[in-house]
Structures are given as structure tokens and as C-alpha cells.
Design a protein around this motif. Structure first.
Motif, PDB file in Angstrom:
ATOM      1  N   PRO A  22     -18.352   7.958   3.563  1.00 21.68           N
ATOM      2  CA  PRO A  22     -19.418   8.497   2.700  1.00 21.68           C
ATOM      3  C   PRO A  22     -20.498   7.474   2.378  1.00 21.68           C
ATOM      4  N   THR A  32     -18.009  14.028   3.477  1.00 19.80           N
ATOM      5  CA  THR A  32     -17.603  14.318   2.108  1.00 19.80           C
ATOM      6  C   THR A  32     -16.235  13.703   1.854  1.00 19.80           C
ATOM      7  N   THR A  62     -12.248  14.730   3.121  1.00 21.02           N
ATOM      8  CA  THR A  62     -12.246  15.762   4.163  1.00 21.02           C
ATOM      9  C   THR A  62     -12.077  15.183   5.559  1.00 21.02           C
ATOM     10  N   CYS A 102     -16.905  19.577   5.138  1.00 20.31           N
ATOM     11  CA  CYS A 102     -16.943  18.168   5.524  1.00 20.31           C
ATOM     12  C   CYS A 102     -18.321  17.535   5.321  1.00 20.31           C
ATOM     13  N   GLY A 103     -19.335  18.360   5.175  1.00 22.28           N
ATOM     14  CA  GLY A 103     -20.679  17.814   5.073  1.00 22.28           C
ATOM     15  C   GLY A 103     -21.214  17.307   6.400  1.00 22.28           C
ATOM     16  N   HIS A 144     -18.333  13.436  -6.401  1.00 24.87           N
ATOM     17  CA  HIS A 144     -17.300  12.482  -5.993  1.00 24.87           C
ATOM     18  C   HIS A 144     -17.695  11.073  -6.430  1.00 24.87           C
ATOM     19  N   ASN A 151     -23.484   9.732   1.123  1.00 24.55           N
ATOM     20  CA  ASN A 151     -23.213  11.160   1.053  1.00 24.55           C
ATOM     21  C   ASN A 151     -23.925  11.761  -0.153  1.00 24.55           C
ATOM     22  N   ASN A 162     -23.446  13.947  -2.269  1.00 27.73           N
ATOM     23  CA  ASN A 162     -22.747  14.342  -3.493  1.00 27.73           C
ATOM     24  C   ASN A 162     -21.704  13.302  -3.899  1.00 27.73           C
ATOM     25  N   THR A 163     -22.003  12.043  -3.598  1.00 28.66           N
ATOM     26  CA  THR A 163     -21.069  10.953  -3.872  1.00 28.66           C
ATOM     27  C   THR A 163     -21.788   9.806  -4.560  1.00 28.66           C
ATOM     28  N   LYS A 175     -13.508  12.868  -9.481  1.00 30.49           N
ATOM     29  CA  LYS A 175     -14.739  13.651  -9.535  1.00 30.49           C
ATOM     30  C   LYS A 175     -15.304  13.583 -10.953  1.00 30.49           C
TER      31      LYS A 175
END
Length: 939
Positions: A210, A226, A229, A340-341, A771, A838, A840-841, A903
Motif C-alpha cells: 500500500p 488495499t 487483500t 483489492c484496489g 486503513h 493507497n 484509503n490508507t 482501521k
């Protein structure tokens, strides 16, 4: 003509060079320690050393600052203030050892399980486990349960070896190198050397992580997956390769259990187990005869497709189960891409590249070898694809199965133990059945009945008492985590505090900063260490701690035993433990006191291993005393030379017997001198014909027996289908004499799938959508380096890095502060934007933040103002479920701490005076270091 002045362009930096082994991370590089007037002047890499070949990183060079660190402990300490205050008085070693003996002797006499002895990231675990086994406590393990056990266990159960220190790519021949979850802190110099070779040859590197830092930053292709995953992504690659027929069928048939026959009758008590002959050997169908045959029978060609009916039960080969499972559309790229993104097209492109390089660029080397069935091959087939993985895929609740999916992928491609692929380092490969099973039977005044840690084959090997309760304080090897082969160090304090499964008397820790960055939840751990009962007594009655430095954990000890630094003591990097081997050679190493420990008029320090030997003699532990009660070993150096785990096999393999023996041989009193003369290491090269196909190569097996790695040849099949896991499933389904509690049955049926699978690593609570991860930087290792005056200039603070989307969405700019919340806690920290991340991380560097008063740092340093830990947001237990159950925040197979399942939610915050939470400062037993650190070595 005027003569030019003469310049000394290379003045000597030392009057002597002493060669030893670095200890600034887990690389175990060779170093040249330059000395002047008996003091360290300079450290450089040893060009003759097999690990680093002269390469040295910032950590290794900065080892000189570890020796001169103001935070070094100077003498044994006895607590005089409340636990956690850091108030101590210095005492002498005689008093310290008398106190320790007075606490430990009654425990051993009456109930050895009342001692919990756990060690951190030390490199002498074969010795510390031997000490604990002779003490008789079942409660021993090292740090692996919160670090790497998923990687180690998955590798052993699948293919007899693992990544990390236990294997490496064929750097000279691989053409496609794919890394998963790899940060820069572990094995860094060998990886850097290897990557340099790949780049020089134009080989391709794909990084799956990520976060794009370090090795991922120089990858030709970065896949910002992600978190959690990776296993789903890998199984999609497997799906595509199976669908295209781009797998190595000959390799699968010869060297794996893909053709082994499996009981297919759901009504049978052996459902899902292998069909075996009377000797217990797995059975296959021979393609030539169509008849049953043992997997290792000479001349057979195992059939991947043929079924067999026996005693009214149909048996199918493992390969059919694999095909049915992974050809499912559930693993198609379009089905997994969003989770998985990774775009479906990218997944297809990676699978195509793997197949192209593995098969279209395959090659052969002219090297004859004979396999375990007696067949001689004139060449070795090379498949130039290799993989490497680390903590990023391991530290999740689905980490064990994720690691197994990666092994499935590389085995399907035929890239393990072949030229160009992944290669084992001695003493691996080693099948599960060559390892011990765990032991936990403890009795008064007696040693434990066997080694603490091992590899369970089924429910019969669990560490349970007759009433079904856990035999170990960490609940390792129970129904909650059956394959916890490294123990669960992160659960020791919380379980001891809760008295679950029982109360302990003394917690004995070495190099484990459990009151700070090595705990799952820092604030709660500190509370547990200081909590008292209704009588005002500490719930954990006694704590002994050993460290070389004044870490956060020191303040919570009742007795502190100061360790020597790595340049002041003997250490053994042994074939019995975690040696420095290469794929083409066995090797081990030592450290030795290149300088004398000094503490400016204080009582002084002693190497922890020698202190354990002193305690063992005072406690009259078998294995450490002779029949008439005399000390068997004078100190740890004496132990290294003269200890024999079994006749002829000791901690070091080199220069045994009369000095000419290797691996096996009588103790040699001059052995340490020979190591020192050779630069601190020994190396024994594997014969050319034995360097590949090690699990099946007769020449390698014979060489390993001669060296003492095995007592007899141990050829085996790679276990794509893990039968030991199926045995636990059977118990959960109601079969067998040892049954799990009813509330555990569903969990075991799901977790102990004998084929690699994937489940979500963490819940999808919309209140916590982001995340959050940590990484260890290349210039630090655990918390050791962040007190180092040189390394602190590289990493003195650690912002929380946010991707552009989250920065913009929360109205944040570099230097702003954010409040980060999880179900377990809240922090307020500085933030910075990072685009190569990533979407969303969020992430930060681990262990940079420090508590005031620790490590001899001044109270207002950047590490305490702006440094922080994500640990404040993590818990040992998951939030309570609807049914009232609270599961451990760990992998249900091994118990590895699921650090990376965290998270959070993020919101902009007003800047505080310092990162939050901020804890009261500790009284530093060594005081604070000077504002300027200066010294001059020599004249």
C-alpha cells in the motif's frame, strides 16, 4: 621546480581492526571495528563476509553511537518507588542475583509455570529456550508471535521453509522479482545487493505494498494494494494461471502432494485425510501402471488426474481439489478488483507476465543430479521468477493463509528450489515431521518434558491441561490458535493480569519493550503492569527485566539486570537458531567482546546469557550443573564452545573436533579463536550438484546429514494441501478423542482450511473506514535506533502520512494536525501528504515516538513532542460481538498479532502542545544525555 607539499590522503583511522557481527538489525552483517587506544573509532563493512560483502547501512555504521549512548544502563537496579515511576537504586551483582534467585527458586520448587519467561528480538533463542526448558516452565517464547509467525508457520507447513532469513531469490538468474509487504528494515543489505544485481541485468521488479517507499520506490511496477487483500489478489493470479494452463504440471506431479489421494467420503472419520500405506507413506496413482504406489517409490510417475476407490471410499488427488477451488469465478479479476484496489486489467497483466517469464524464458543448466526416487537428471530446469514477502502480508488476521497463497502461486509456477527461483538456506528445507511438537507438561523441581515450541500435527499436540484449559499463560497451542509455533508474547501481560488461564508469580522479560512500542495497546499495558489487587499488591507480583538501555519498559521492572552491548559480549548466531546461511552455503557467526564493558565507576554490566548461566547454577538447573552440583559452563562463551545439543552437535558448526571438522564433532577449546581469526564467521559450501532441488536431491540430503542438519535423509513433498489443518477441522466436525469447545467449532472449520484461502482481514465498520499501518524505516530497527545520536538526525519525528484524497477531503495541509480515532483509542498527531500511497490508507514510521524520561533523551526532544505510536489505537482483543464474545486481535491459526488490521477515522484538529496522548515523564535511572555528545578517540 618547487616540490609540492606531501599530503597524507588516507591517514589511519585506527591502530587495530577487530572483526565481528553487527547487531543493529536482523541482517547479521560482518563488520570491521576500528580501534584506537582500546576504544571504538569507526565501523565499516567486512568485504569478506558472506552476508553483506562489505556493504553497510546507516544503522551498522552508527553502532559506535550505541556503545557511547548516554542511555546505557550502568549497574543492576532495584525498584524503590512505585512501579512505573522509574525510581531505582543501584545495587551490586551479588545482591541482584540473590534477589532473582530468591524469587525464582521457590517457583521452580513448587510450581514452575508461575514463571513467565519471554524474550524480545534477541538472537540466542536456542539458548534461552534451553534455559527455560531446564527451569521447567511451559511459559517461554520469543517475539515472533507479534512479528513473523504467520510467515514462518505458513512456509514450514507448505514447503518446509519460509522467506525472511530462511530463503532468498536466485539473485544471479531471476528475471522477474515480485515482493509483497516488504519494508526496508529487515535483511536490508542482502536485499540491496540483490536488487543491484537485478537492476544491472535489466530484470524486472514488481512491488505490492500500500505504501511506496524503499524497495517499492525503485520497483518497475508498484501495485498499491488495499491492506489485507494480498491473498485475494494472489488467488486471482492463481485462477488466471490455472485457466490458461500456465502451470508446471511435471513439477507438481514429482515434487508436491498435488497427486496424493484424499478421502472424499463426507461420512468417513478420515474424510479429507490422505490415503496411506501401512508404513504411513502418502499414496498416489502411477501413470505407467495405473496402480497405487507410495509417493517416493522408485521409477513412478505420479498421476495428477486419476482417482481411486478403496474400501468403498472414493479418493481424489489434491490437484483436482485445487482446480475446483480456484477455477471458481469468485477469483476472477473482475470479482476481486474493487476489493483489492487493483484494476482487473492490471491483475491480468501481472499473471501474463509471471507466466511469460516462468515458461517462455525458462532455461536449463548442465548440472547432473539424482532425485529421491533414484532417477538421475542430466540438467536442472530454471524458471526465472522469484518472490519475497515480509511483515506486510503476515501481520493480519488472515496472514497465515495469505502467506500460504503466495507459496501456492510460486509452487504452481515451479519456481521454488530451481535455478532462477526462490531458494532455501540451510538448515532449511525441513519438513514439518522433522520438527518437534510443542511440550508443556510442567512438574515441581523438574525440567519441562520437551521443547516449548514446535509444529503440531493435530489436536493431540495442543498444549492443554487435562481439564481442557490452556497449559501456557499466552494460550499458545490451544483451540484459539492451534499452530502458534512462536508463542504469543503480546498476550502474556494481559492474560497474566486477568489470571486467565491462571496467575503467575514472576514475569521475566529480555529486550522486550512491552511498556511501549512492543505492546498491542500501550496505555492499557502500562495500567496492567501497575495494577494492584484489593490488598494493594501488584496483580503481576514480580517483574525482572534485562536490557542494555533505559527503555520505557525499565520503569516497570522491580529488578533490572543490565545487559552488555553487542560489542561487549559473546553472542552465537547458530545453526540451531537463525544462522547467516546463504542458499549455496551453510554459515554461522559469533560476536565477541571487542571492547571491555565500562560504566565509569559503577558496578558494571554483564551479558544477559552469562547472567542466565549464573542463575541456572544458583537454581541447580539440570543441563547447567554437573551431577555433583558444579557449574557445567563458566559463562556463555564456555557454553558456546562446550554445549552439545546431542553428541557432536553444538551451537557452532565450524572448526569442531581437532579443528578440521564441520557440523559434527567434539567440542574444540580453540573454536572461538578460530572464528575470531576468520572474521567472526564460518562458511561451508554446498556441493554444486546439491545446490538446487534440495528437498528431493539425494546429494543435498546426504550433505545435510553429514553436516548434522538431519540425522537421516528427509525427502518430502511440498504440501499444497495441509493435512495437519484438516485434522483440526475433523475435530471441529466431531471426530477424534480431543474435541474443541462448541463455541470454537465454526471458527476452526473456517480457519483451518487445508487449502489456502482468503477471508477479510478486518470488519467493515463504516465509523472507521480508513486503513492505518506502520513501517520500520531502513535507518531504525524496533526502538533500538531512535536513541542513537546519528540515526535520530534521519528520523527524529514521524508524521502521519495521508494520501492526497484524504488530505483534501479533510481540509488538511502539510504540518496540520489530525485526530485519529479507532475503537480502542484516540491520538492527535501531525500529518503530511504522500501521493504514492493507497488512496484509503494512512501510515507512519514505527517506534520513533518516545516517552519522556526514557532512553536518556531530554524531556522536550522531537520524539516526545511530535513523535507518536499507532499502538495507542490497537487492542489485544477485538470489540465485543453481538453474542458477547471477544476474540483476540490476531490470526486464528497462529495467534500472530494483527497489527495491520487497524482501521480508523480522521478529522482535522487544533494543534496541541505535543502529540497526544502524552504520558507523565519517567524518572530516568541514567539521567539525561548532554546537549552535545562529543568524545575523541586516540590522539
Amino acid at each position: 621546480m618547487t616540490e609540492q607539499p606531501r599530503l597524507d590522503l588516507s591517514p589511519p583511522v585506527s591502530d587495530e581492526i577487530r572483526r565481528t557481527t553487527c547487531y543493529m538489525c536482523a541482517c547479521r552483517c560482518g563488520i570491521n571495528v576500528h580501534m584506537k587506544d582500546g576504544k571504538v573509532a569507526y565501523i565499516e563493512g567486512n568485504r569478506d563476509h558472506p552476508v553483506n560483502r562489505g556493504v553497510l547501512c546507516a544503522k551498522g555504521s552508527a553502532g559506535i553511537m550505541q556503545v557511547n549512548a548516554p542511555s546505557r544502563l550502568r549497574a543492576p537496579l532495584k525498584r524503590v518507588g512505585p512501579r512505573g515511576s522509574g525510581e531505582f537504586e543501584e545495587i551490586g551483582w551479588d545482591e541482584a542475583l540473590e534477589i532473582a534467585t530468591g524469587w525464582l527458586a521457590p517457583i521452580r520448587r513448587d510450581n514452575p509455570e508461575k514463571l513467565a519467561f519471554f524474550t524480545g528480538r534477541d538472537q540466542s533463542q536456542s539458548f534461552t529456550s534451553f534455559w527455560a526448558q531446564n527451569f521447567g516452565t511451559p511459559n517461554y517464547a520469543a517475539h515472533g508471535g507479534f512479528c513473523s509467525v504467520n510467515m514462518a508457520a505458513a512456509g514450514i507447513y507448505t514447503m518446509g521453509g519460509a522467506f525472511w532469513e530462511f530463503g532468498q531469490p536466485d539473485w544471479d538468474r531471476t528475471r522477474l522479482f515480485m515482493i509483497f509487504g516488504v519494508a526496508e528494515d529487515h535483511d536490508s543489505n542482502p536485499i540491496k545487493i540483490g536488487l543491484g544485481k537485478l537492476k544491472a541485468r535489466g530484470a524486472r521488479v514488481i512491488g505490492v505494498n500500500p505504501i511506496r517507499t524503499g524497495y517499492n520506490a525503485i520497483a518497475d511496477d508498484w501495485i498499491g494494494i488495499t491492506p489485507g487483500t494480498d491473498g485475494l489478489f494472489i488467488l486471482s493470479l492463481v485462477h488466471l494461471l490455472l485457466k490458461a494452463g500456465r502451470i508446471d504440471l511435471d513439477y507438481l506431479a514429482r515434487f508436491t502432494n498435488a497427486p496424493v489421494l484424499v478421502n472424499g467420503d463426507p461420512g468417513s472419520p478420515d474424510y479429507g485425510l490422505f490415503l496411506r500405506d501401512e508404513a504411513g507413506r502418502e499414496l498416489v496413482i502411477d501413470r505407467a501402471t495405473g496402480q497405487l504406489a507410495a509417493f517416493d517409490a522408485p521409477g513412478i510417475r505420479p498421476d495428477l488426474a486419476a482417482s481411486h476407490r478403496h474400501a468403498g471410499v472414493s479418493h481424489r488427488p489434491v490437484f483436482q481439489l485445487i482446480a475446483e477451488r480456484y477455477l471458481s469465478d469468485d477469483y476472477a479479476p473482475e470479482a476481486v478488483a474493487d476489493r483489492c484496489g487493483i484494476p482487473a486489467g492490471k491483475i491480468r497483466a501481472v499473471a501474463a507476465e509471471l507466466a511469460r517469464v516462468a515458461f517462455d524464458e525458462a532455461f536449463e543448466i548442465d548440472r547432473e543430479w539424482t532425485d529421491f526416487r533414484g532417477e538421475t537428471h542430466e540438467t536442472m530446469t530454471g524458471r526465472p521468477v522469484s518472490f519475497h514477502a515480509m511483515r506486510g502480508v503476515s501481520a493480519h488476521a488472515n496472514g497465515f493463509q495469505t502467506c500460504r497463497t503466495l507459496h501456492l502461486l510460486q509452487i504452481l509456477l515451479g519456481t521454488v528450489e530451481v535455478p532462477g527461483g526462490f531458494r532455501f538456506k540451510p538448515p532449511y528445507p525441513k519438513p514439518v515431521h522433522a520438527h518437534p511438537t510443542p511440550h508443556s507438561a510442567s512438574a515441581p523441581d523438574s525440567p519441562l518434558d520437551g521443547p516449548h515450541l514446535g509444529f503440531p500435527r493435530g489436536p493431540e499436540d495442543l498444549a492443554l491441561k487435562p481439564d481442557g484449559s490452556a497449559a501456557r499463560i499466552d494460550k499458545a497451542f490451544t483451540w484459539e490458535n492451534p499452530l502458534s509455533v512462536h508463542g504469543l508474547m503480546h498476550m502474556v501481560i494481559s492474560n497474566a493480569h486477568a489470571g486467565d488461564p491462571y496467575r503467575i508469580d514472576t514475569l521475566f522479560l529480555y529486550m522486550a519493550n512491552m511498556a511501549w512500542n512492543s505492546s498491542m495497546n500501550t496505555a492499557r499495558t502500562m495500567e496492567m503492569l501497575t495494577d494492584t489487587d484489593e490488598n494493594g499488591d501488584y496483580v503481576i507480583p514480580r517483574i525482572i527485566y534485562s536490557d542494555a538501555y533505559s527503555s520505557e519498559m525499565v520503569a516497570y521492572a522491580d529488578l533490572v539486570l543490565p545487559d552488555a552491548t553487542y560489542l561487549e559480549r559473546h553472542d552465537c548466531i547458530s545453526l540451531l537458531d537463525r544462522p547467516i546461511c546463504e542458499a549455496e552455503a551453510a554459515a554461522d557467526a559469533i560476536r565477541w567482546p571487542v571492547i571491555d564493558p565500562e560504566r565509569d565507576g559503577h558496578e558494571g554490566v554483564r551479558g544477559f546469557q552469562s547472567v542466565l548461566i549464573d542463575l541456572a547454577v544458583r537454581l541447580n538447573l539440570p543441563g547447567f550443573v554437573t551431577d555433583d552440583g558444579r557449574a557445567r559452563y563458566a559463562d556463555y562463551a564456555d557454553y558456546i564452545v562446550n554445549h552439545e545439543r546431542k553428541p557432536g552437535i553444538g551451537p557452532l558448526a565450524g572448526w569442531r573436533g581437532d579443528g578440521d571438522d564441520a557440523g559434527r564433532g567434539a567440542p574444540n577449546p580453540n573454536q572461538l579463536d578460530r572464528y575470531i581469526e576468520n572474521g567472526g564467521f564460518w562458511i561451508g559450501h554446498i556441493p554444486d550438484e546439491a545446490q538446487f532441488y534440495k528437498p528431493w536431491n539425494r546429494a543435498y540430503q546426504d550433505w545435510a546429514v553429514g553436516l548434522g542438519l538431519y540425522d537421516s535423509p528427509q525427502p518430502y513433498l511440498f504440501q499444497l494441501y495441509a493435512e495437519p489443518m484438516r485434522r483440526f477441522q475433523l475435530a471441529a466436525e466431531g471426530h477424534g478423542p480431543r474435541q474443541p469447545p462448541d463455541h470454537m467449532r465454526d471458527r476452526l472449520r473456517a480457519a483451518m482450511d487445508p487449502l489456502p484461502g482468503w477471508t477479510p482481514a478486518c470488519g467493515d465498520d463504516p465509523a472507521y473506514p480508513v486503513h492505518a499501518l506502520t513501517q520500520r524505516p531502513m535507518a531504525m530497527y524496533h526502538s533500538w535506533g531512535s536513541q542513537n545520536a546519528w540515526l535520530r538526525q534521519i528520523h527524529g519525528r514521524n508524521p502521519l502520512y495521508l494520501p492526497t484524497r484524504l488530505m483534501r477531503g479533510n481540509g488538511l495541509r502539510d504540518g496540520d494536525w489530525a485526530r485519529v480515532t479507532s475503537p480502542h483509542g484516540e491520538i492527535t498527531v501531525p500529518v503530511m501528504e504522500m501521493a504514492a500511497l493507497n488512496a484509503n490508507t494512512v501510515w507512519t514510521w514505527n517506534a520513533i515516538g518516545k516517552r519522556k524520561g526514557a532512553w536518556a533523551l531530554a524531556p522536550d526532544v522531537p520524539e516526545t513532542r511530535e513523535g507518536f505510536l499507532l499502538n495507542h489505537l490497537i487492542g489485544e482483543l477485538l470489540p465485543e460481538r453481538d453474542d458477547g464474545m471477544r476474540w483476540s486481535n490476531s490470526d486464528p491459526v497462529t495467534g500472530q498479532a494483527a497489527w495491520f488490521d487497524l482501521k480508523v477515522r480522521i478529522e482535522k484538529a487544533n494543534p496541541p502542545d505535543a502529540s497526544q496522548p502524552a504520558f507523565p515523564g519517567l524518572n530516568a535511572p541514567v539521567g539525561h544525555g548532554p546537549a552535545e555528545l562529543r568524545w575523541k578517540v586516540g590522539k
